[in-house]
Design an enzyme around this catalytic site. Sequence first.
Site, PDB file in Angstrom:
ATOM      1  N   ASP A  69      16.621  33.645 -45.800  1.00  0.00           N
ATOM      2  CA  ASP A  69      16.676  32.321 -46.423  1.00  0.00           C
ATOM      3  C   ASP A  69      17.964  32.239 -47.226  1.00  0.00           C
ATOM      4  O   ASP A  69      18.781  33.169 -47.195  1.00  0.00           O
ATOM      5  CB  ASP A  69      15.451  32.074 -47.307  1.00  0.00           C
ATOM      6  CG  ASP A  69      15.005  30.620 -47.273  1.00  0.00           C
ATOM      7  OD1 ASP A  69      15.818  29.750 -47.645  1.00  0.00           O
ATOM      8  OD2 ASP A  69      13.854  30.348 -46.885  1.00  0.00           O
ATOM      9  N   HIS A 115      18.968  26.722 -44.219  1.00  0.00           N
ATOM     10  CA  HIS A 115      18.541  27.812 -45.109  1.00  0.00           C
ATOM     11  C   HIS A 115      19.427  29.031 -44.842  1.00  0.00           C
ATOM     12  O   HIS A 115      18.943  30.155 -44.717  1.00  0.00           O
ATOM     13  CB  HIS A 115      17.067  28.137 -44.886  1.00  0.00           C
ATOM     14  CG  HIS A 115      16.134  27.134 -45.491  1.00  0.00           C
ATOM     15  ND1 HIS A 115      15.936  27.029 -46.851  1.00  0.00           N
ATOM     16  CD2 HIS A 115      15.351  26.178 -44.926  1.00  0.00           C
ATOM     17  CE1 HIS A 115      15.061  26.049 -47.106  1.00  0.00           C
ATOM     18  NE2 HIS A 115      14.704  25.511 -45.953  1.00  0.00           N
ATOM     19  N   GLU A 154      14.117  21.568 -42.932  1.00  0.00           N
ATOM     20  CA  GLU A 154      14.918  21.115 -44.069  1.00  0.00           C
ATOM     21  C   GLU A 154      16.421  21.265 -43.820  1.00  0.00           C
ATOM     22  O   GLU A 154      17.157  21.822 -44.634  1.00  0.00           O
ATOM     23  CB  GLU A 154      14.508  21.879 -45.338  1.00  0.00           C
ATOM     24  CG  GLU A 154      13.062  21.614 -45.746  1.00  0.00           C
ATOM     25  CD  GLU A 154      12.686  22.317 -47.035  1.00  0.00           C
ATOM     26  OE1 GLU A 154      11.977  21.711 -47.848  1.00  0.00           O
ATOM     27  OE2 GLU A 154      13.091  23.485 -47.223  1.00  0.00           O
TER      28      GLU A 154
END
Length: 806
Positions: A206, A258, A322
């Site tokens: 991440d 990410h 995202e």
Amino acid sequence: MKLKPLAFSLSLILSAFPAMADKPNTDLQLMPYPKHVELNNSQGLIIDRDFSAKLIGFKSQRLNNAIDRLNARIERQTGFFLTTPIQAASKTPQLVIDVKSAAPTKVQQAKEDESYQLTITNKQAVLTANTPYGALHGIETFLQLIENTPQGAQVPAVVIEDEPRFSWRGALLDTSRHFMPLEDVKRQIDGIASAKFNTFHWHLTDDQGWRLESTTYPNLHKKGSDGLYYTQAEIKDVVQYATNLGIRVIPEVDLPGHASSIAAAYPELMTVKKDYKIERKWGVHEPLLDPTKPEVYAFIDSIIGEVTALFPDAYIHIGGDEVDPKQWNESEHVQTFMKEKGLKDDKELHAFFNQEVEEILRKHNRKMIGWDETYHPNLPKSIVIQSWQGQDSLGESANDGYQGILSTGFYIDQAQATSMHYRNDPMPKPLQVDDQIHSDETWQTWQFEAPRKRGSAVAGSFTIITAKDGSQRGFIDYKGRSRRAVFDIETTKGVTSFWMDSWMGKTMPRVALVDGKLTGEMIVGNAPYVMTGKQIAGSDMQGTEVPSNSHPVALQPEQEHLILGGEVTLWAENVKHDTLDLRMWPRSYAIAERLWSPESITDEDSMYERLHSMNEWSTISVGLQQEWNALVGMKRLANGHDIRPLQVLAQAVEQAQYYHRHHEKSTYENYDRFDPLNRFADALPPESMEIRELGKLAQAFTANPNDSEAKNQLTARLQLWVDNTAKVMPIIDSNYLLTEVKPVALHVQQVSELGLMLVERISAKQPLSPQEVKQAKALLHAAQQIQDELVVSSAYPVEALLNSAY
């Protein structure tokens, strides 16, 4: 593990009928509850120091290891030193394990035969399974059945036939945002095996860290991990450890977003090449892999090759969620590439990227799994969509022929009531209320907005329909989401309330609807958002209509097989290794039951009773550390004092639930990986069982003020909290970490004193004056606000007393 051995012994005498699967027998503290149970009225099987288990049929080293673990855990649960590991050959086994055959494939598949049958008499227990996976689950059930009774350690005479409802029952652990030591990872695998989960989803990369050693791109772990990563040898060890327990391990390597940890190591792979650092803050960040560069796909190909060598499972998770498209949208070369490829926007570019990644995965004989944003009709139907956006998204992709698993509602990094997770079902359902207006019915639709400290406001409308007989039903239309039924509509003292389970958790608007204006609060979990709005339609507003909305996606029977199951999801922004078990257990057992047991098993009181037993059993038998996490946290805060006053205070308060704690951190302090997780809130479980019990007592007492037992228990609990203030204040004053808890403790005292007064006034039938009501409401409202990431949740049951006192 049983709390009531005498009740159990009585049940052996009185039980003449088999327990039905949709009504768990509370004498059997099993979780997940089996599909079919027959509890017999004969003597159970005694477990003594000569206990032994024997394999017949198929044998393997994994099953031999399972017997070794069984013996070790029986010793933990009973305190015996078993003699039979030494003398087993000469003993008649008390447990026979008959496995019919080996697993069909060497590598565990997403769908396996996990069924088992367990028959126990006073002579012997026989566990039968078609594969080792069923045997491993049956052993866990056998261990849950062991209890220490006045007659000795024993298991009941019972016949169990069991198999899971869903084939994909997983648990995600984020070790990227906060690194988790290997021993803590393995302990969680012990836990998920004991709960009959079958999948460990390991979130390894991440923005805050790349936790996977790479031999082909070594800067990933050298520059992208702060030195906190798992070597390839350690990863192989974890995979083998999980395989031994019948657990698949699915790695997640986030692509294309990410990606800050990748950017810190290899900035040339990003859309914008510059000097990047590992991201310290939480949230969504800009670095994006460049989908136009061949070297990006060469990088992915190489990493997938390494991952494939470490993880034998058929699936690799690519994240895909995202994606902030800013770098793509502002890049001239990316925009030129999109025009050349006929890609009209960043979503199509993302889909193009995923198609390329899917081909790489297929080359390595792997299948893709990704979050909702991965879904695109150009991808093959072999991919699996994991949904963090809810049943609507899950149902939409399933209607298009894609397999899916649900994580929405199973996010255990959020403090939530276990009952909310328990009500959450992976299978998309049709609207559970009649939303049509019939003759002789009146209705009103109210538009609302509830701002949050982080993110967009919660907005939408709700409609309340009143039938001729006065009964009410209703539904809510959150902006951008499908219609949901609302429950328990009532108006008390001018306040209209109802509740539903939303993506935020249990949500309860409490509003005044006066002269076309809406004012009040939306309680999300246990903390409020201010709620305002107005009436926009109704039978009293000529020319208006009920708002339109698509109903939740309901699948046809032939599509239901596409819903594979769900996953517990533990993100680590607010979790580190010494609070890990406290966040994960025991409530994951309740989620395990939702994924394993028949859909008809829904009794929440039964669930909570059995969950309490599972907390004790898992601490002793499995070695989980939720109680130890809480104890250490309390001892640190007590600063050498007796921790009991802090524990009593903890009964009356809760962590702010949902994402309230995240929002508080992002508003008032550094929302990053260095924010210390050492508050009082961090030593608390997700919910207070004492507050739940207080709510039930308040309900019983207000329904019948002559109920002396309810009154006495209410009074005793409230008085305990009043008396505790003098004991806890010296501890609070001794430690700077508790400074902000002082007003919380004072509110607990004041709310408890108010509760005692209300109990007496209700008993004496002496209503409160308007001034007393005003003061009481002000106190309760203040106590229900978030203070140091805490809520005095005892204020809610006391509020129920107040509503009955005037």
